[in-house]
Motif scaffolding. Structure first.
Motif, PDB file in Angstrom:
ATOM      1  N   TYR A   3       0.808  -1.230   0.000  1.00  0.00           N
ATOM      2  CA  TYR A   3       0.000   0.000   0.000  1.00  0.00           C
ATOM      3  C   TYR A   3       0.835   1.270   0.000  1.00  0.00           C
ATOM      4  N   CYS A   4       2.116   1.196   0.283  1.00  0.00           N
ATOM      5  CA  CYS A   4       2.877   2.384   0.664  1.00  0.00           C
ATOM      6  C   CYS A   4       3.708   2.959  -0.481  1.00  0.00           C
ATOM      7  N   GLN A  53      10.118  10.465  12.089  1.00  0.00           N
ATOM      8  CA  GLN A  53       9.539   9.339  11.362  1.00  0.00           C
ATOM      9  C   GLN A  53      10.312   9.075  10.088  1.00  0.00           C
ATOM     10  N   ARG A 106       2.413   1.509  14.068  1.00  0.00           N
ATOM     11  CA  ARG A 106       1.069   0.984  13.824  1.00  0.00           C
ATOM     12  C   ARG A 106       1.143  -0.513  13.587  1.00  0.00           C
ATOM     13  N   GLU A 151      -1.066  -2.022  11.902  1.00  0.00           N
ATOM     14  CA  GLU A 151      -1.610  -2.034  10.531  1.00  0.00           C
ATOM     15  C   GLU A 151      -2.848  -2.911  10.366  1.00  0.00           C
ATOM     16  N   MET A 169      -4.822   1.449   9.332  1.00  0.00           N
ATOM     17  CA  MET A 169      -5.511   2.203   8.281  1.00  0.00           C
ATOM     18  C   MET A 169      -6.965   1.755   8.228  1.00  0.00           C
ATOM     19  N   PRO A 220      -7.556   7.074   6.962  1.00  0.00           N
ATOM     20  CA  PRO A 220      -8.058   6.317   5.822  1.00  0.00           C
ATOM     21  C   PRO A 220      -6.921   5.835   4.925  1.00  0.00           C
ATOM     22  N   TYR A 221      -7.085   4.653   4.365  1.00  0.00           N
ATOM     23  CA  TYR A 221      -6.186   4.214   3.295  1.00  0.00           C
ATOM     24  C   TYR A 221      -6.393   5.131   2.089  1.00  0.00           C
ATOM     25  N   ILE A 222      -5.290   5.561   1.489  1.00  0.00           N
ATOM     26  CA  ILE A 222      -5.356   6.397   0.283  1.00  0.00           C
ATOM     27  C   ILE A 222      -4.420   5.778  -0.748  1.00  0.00           C
ATOM     28  N   LEU A 274       3.603   8.823   1.075  1.00  0.00           N
ATOM     29  CA  LEU A 274       3.071   7.496   1.376  1.00  0.00           C
ATOM     30  C   LEU A 274       1.839   7.223   0.523  1.00  0.00           C
ATOM     31  N   TYR A 275       1.107   8.324   0.203  1.00  0.00           N
ATOM     32  CA  TYR A 275      -0.129   8.234  -0.580  1.00  0.00           C
ATOM     33  C   TYR A 275      -0.262   9.530  -1.363  1.00  0.00           C
TER      34      TYR A 275
HETATM   35  N1  5AD Z   1      -2.626   5.416   2.806  1.00  0.00           N
HETATM   36  C1  5AD Z   1      -2.816   5.756   4.099  1.00  0.00           C
HETATM   37  N2  5AD Z   1      -1.923   5.517   5.071  1.00  0.00           N
HETATM   38  C2  5AD Z   1      -0.762   4.924   4.707  1.00  0.00           C
HETATM   39  N3  5AD Z   1       0.297   4.554   5.438  1.00  0.00           N
HETATM   40  C3  5AD Z   1       1.209   4.012   4.614  1.00  0.00           C
HETATM   41  N4  5AD Z   1       0.754   4.004   3.349  1.00  0.00           N
HETATM   42  C4  5AD Z   1      -0.481   4.566   3.379  1.00  0.00           C
HETATM   43  C5  5AD Z   1      -1.474   4.830   2.404  1.00  0.00           C
HETATM   44  N5  5AD Z   1      -1.305   4.499   1.121  1.00  0.00           N
HETATM   45  C6  5AD Z   1       0.334   4.674   6.905  1.00  0.00           C
HETATM   46  C7  5AD Z   1       0.695   3.342   7.552  1.00  0.00           C
HETATM   47  C8  5AD Z   1       1.985   3.682   8.294  1.00  0.00           C
HETATM   48  C9  5AD Z   1       1.886   5.173   8.473  1.00  0.00           C
HETATM   49  C10 5AD Z   1       3.189   5.858   8.701  1.00  0.00           C
HETATM   50  O1  5AD Z   1       1.298   5.615   7.286  1.00  0.00           O
HETATM   51  O2  5AD Z   1      -0.327   2.967   8.462  1.00  0.00           O
HETATM   52  O3  5AD Z   1       2.099   3.020   9.525  1.00  0.00           O
END
Ligand code: 5AD
Ligand code: FES
Length: 349
Positions: A69-70, A107, A161, A163, A202, A232-234, A308-309
């Motif tokens: 996801y990252c 971080q 986290r 996760e 997330m 939220p996941y992005i 990250l997103y």
């Molecule tokens: N969307 C949202 N959160 C994310 N993280 C990493 N990738 C994404 C993403 N695509 C979050 C993870 C990580 C934190 C630093 O950022 O939960 O632990």
């Protein structure tokens, strides 16, 4: 299940509900205003209208991991990688200190360039120069001895986290090389050493189910963290998960409120990811029970690179601009930024 006001009252009183009740509450459409005001009441009883600020310094986007996801995953060849040296990091802290920050969050990706000696050097330099500040590390999984060394050098808090607390879901988000068991062990090691520990997950990550979310809550009950970060996941274009939808605002807000009721003392940030999916996301997060904001103190030239997103907010602003902007936003939501060190107010800590 037909959920009512009594379930929210029970959650506030008992700090728990049955698994099926929790699942219904997370899906309940009509209960949000009751849920958020119950969470706000608990938060005000313990923390008043205070919102704590943490200065976030994203000091490396190099990472050995390859989480699906990252955006800074190892295989993303199009990421421009950077590392900040100790002097750069100290300069960020100095700027932050002038702006009233008394917590610095370092971080980064899991980057072996930062050996234990380097991390200890950075931590002790910050500790010497800013003795009245908290130092939070967020640098992933490391051996217990390393965590101990950073603590001895002056670090106080650690964010990691989990996760997802479900092993099968964890496998879907991470390659074989990573393990949920190791991640959990790290969290317990950090607690044993004496860190204030933060975990989280997330919301709406690919393949996540409501059962997974309840498992996350159950794991947090076991861990009893001082800080809980969710967002939220992005999606990010250069990842295998680029085609998955982002997590929802309303589910994230409900989870913040449920976390406040289950963990009244927790420090819960209104995260940058929440601010990214909605223009008032962070304000709404505060009104649902969050009590921390983490503005970016990283040098402007690297902010866009710690991606990250997609469409992450605040990548073009100076630290001072972010600080002013947040102060107005927090006040507009009905709260006050405080510049104290902001330790957790758990009765026994
Ligand atoms: N969307 C949202 N959160 C994310 N993280 C990493 N990738 C994404 C993403 N695509 C979050 C993870 C990580 C934190 C630093 O950022 O939960 O632990
Ligand atoms: Fe960064 Fe608003 S908090 S610009």
């Amino acid at each position: 299940m037909n959920l009512s006001k009594e379930h929210i009252t029970a959650l506030a009183a008992e700090r728990d509900l049955s698994t099926s009740e929790l699942m219904s509450l997370l899906q309940a459409e009509g209960l949000d205003s009751l849920l958020f005001s119950a969470a706000d009441k608990v938060r005000r009883q313990i923390y008043g209208d205070a919102v704590y600020v943490r200065g976030l310094i994203e000091f490396t986007n190099c990472c050995k991991n390859n989480c699906y996801y990252c955006g800074i995953r190892r295989d993303n060849q199009s990421a421009t990688r950077y590392r900040l040296e100790q002097d750069d990091i100290l300069a960020c802290c100095a700027e932050g200190y002038e702006l009233g920050f008394r917590t610095f969050v370092l971080q980064g990706g899991e980057d072996s360039y930062y050996t234990d000696a380097k991390i200890c050097g950075i931590v002790s330099a910050i500790r010497n120069r800013f003795p009245d500040c908290a130092i939070t590390l967020s640098i992933g999984e490391r051996p217990k001895d390393s965590y101990q060394a950073y603590f001895d050098a002056g670090a106080n808090r650690y964010l990691l986290r989990h996760e997802t607390a479900d092993p099968a879901h964890y496998r879907k988000l991470h390659p074989e090389a990573m393990s949920l068991q190791n991640r959990k062990e790290c969290l317990f090691h950090l607690k044993e050493i004496g860190y204030q520990v933060g975990s989280g997950f997330m919301v709406g990550s690919p393949y996540q189910t409501l059962d997974n979310l309840v498992a996350d809550l159950r794991f947090l009950q076991q861990l009893q963290p001082d800080m809980i970060g969710i967002g939220p996941y992005i999606p990010h274009n250069e990842t295998p998960f680029s085609k998955f939808e982002r997590g929802s605002l309303s589910l994230t807000l409900r989870l913040i409120a449920v976390l406040r009721l289950m963990f009244p003392y927790a420090l819960i940030p209104a995260t940058t990811a929440l601010g990214t999916i909605h223009p008032q996301g962070r304000e709404l997060g505060l009104q649902a029970g969050a009590n921390v904001v983490m503005p970016n103190l990283s040098p402007v030239k690297v902010r866009k690179l710690y991606e990250l997103y997609e469409n992450k907010i605040c990548t073009g602003e100076e630290a001072a601009q972010c600080r002013g902007c947040l102060e107005r936003r927090v006040e507009s939501a009905g709260y006050q930024i405080v510049t104290s060190i902001g330790n957790v107010k758990k009765p026994n800590s």
